[in-house]
Design an enzyme around this catalytic site. Structure first.
Site, mmCIF file in Angstrom:
data_model
loop_
_atom_site.group_PDB
_atom_site.id
_atom_site.type_symbol
_atom_site.label_atom_id
_atom_site.label_comp_id
_atom_site.label_asym_id
_atom_site.label_seq_id
_atom_site.Cartn_x
_atom_site.Cartn_y
_atom_site.Cartn_z
ATOM 1 C CE1 TYR A 147 32.458 65.588 48.645
ATOM 2 C CE2 TYR A 147 32.533 65.167 50.999
ATOM 3 C CZ TYR A 147 33.134 65.615 49.845
ATOM 4 O OH TYR A 147 34.424 66.082 49.897
ATOM 5 C CB CYS A 148 23.668 66.563 49.252
ATOM 6 S SG CYS A 148 21.910 66.436 49.374
#
Length: 179
Positions: A157-158
């Site tokens: 999850y960037c």
């Protein structure tokens, strides 16, 4: 030929500006919504209310699906224990327990704080399929998720630092978006 090379390099740089890597084509994220309908979220504010509630940088990321330049976010190399809240809704979305250094230039996590804290939405905005991460209360943009993260989930999850508010372990939940 030089002009073509310049345009190719510029195009690749644009693709690289959103969390470093494109979504893996051989893996599919689950629970992805086909279309983000901003009316399907419990928190509904007018554009003027969002602008009053958020800083200009927060508004750009959260409401206009922007991204901060790689390596520029305050939480990129930040590893204190605590909870990350959505700057839009002030709900907890990620924990420091799942944060890791992805080397992409953006804060990265391998899992949300709870499955119902976020929603995943199909995003074709750059002409490639990616999966957008939004907070579940307002549909505000937090970043993107990719299938190249560490165990146990394999997810990365960037996220954008300006979409988040960090509260140290034992601290009180934020009461304002403008921290």
């Amino acid at each position: 030929m030089r002009n073509l090379s310049f345009h190719l390099i510029a195009f690749l740089a644009v693709l690289n500006t959103n969390c470093g890597m494109a979504q893996s084509k051989n893996k599919k994220s689950t629970d992805v919504q086909e279309v983000s309908n901003k009316n399907n979220y419990p928190m509904q504010l007018t554009d003027a209310q969002w602008k009053e509630r958020l800083t200009p940088a927060q508004y750009y990321i959260l409401r206009q699906q922007g991204t901060e330049p790689a390596g520029s976010g305050k939480y990129n190399h930040f590893y204190k224990k605590g909870t990350y809240y959505s700057a839009a809704t002030l709900q907890p979305v990620f924990s420091s327990e799942t944060k890791f250094d992805s080397g992409t230039g953006w804060p990265s996590f391998y899992a949300p704080i709870s499955p119902d804290a976020i929603r995943l939405v199909k995003d074709n905005s750059l002409g490639i399929e990616r999966i957008e991460v939004v907070d579940s209360k307002s549909g505000s943009h937090l970043g993107h998720v990719f299938d190249d993260g560490p165990a146990p989930t394999g997810k990365r999850y960037c996220l954008d630092s300006d979409a988040l508010i960090f509260v140290p372990e034992g601290g009180k939940a934020p009461v304002s978006s403008k921290q």
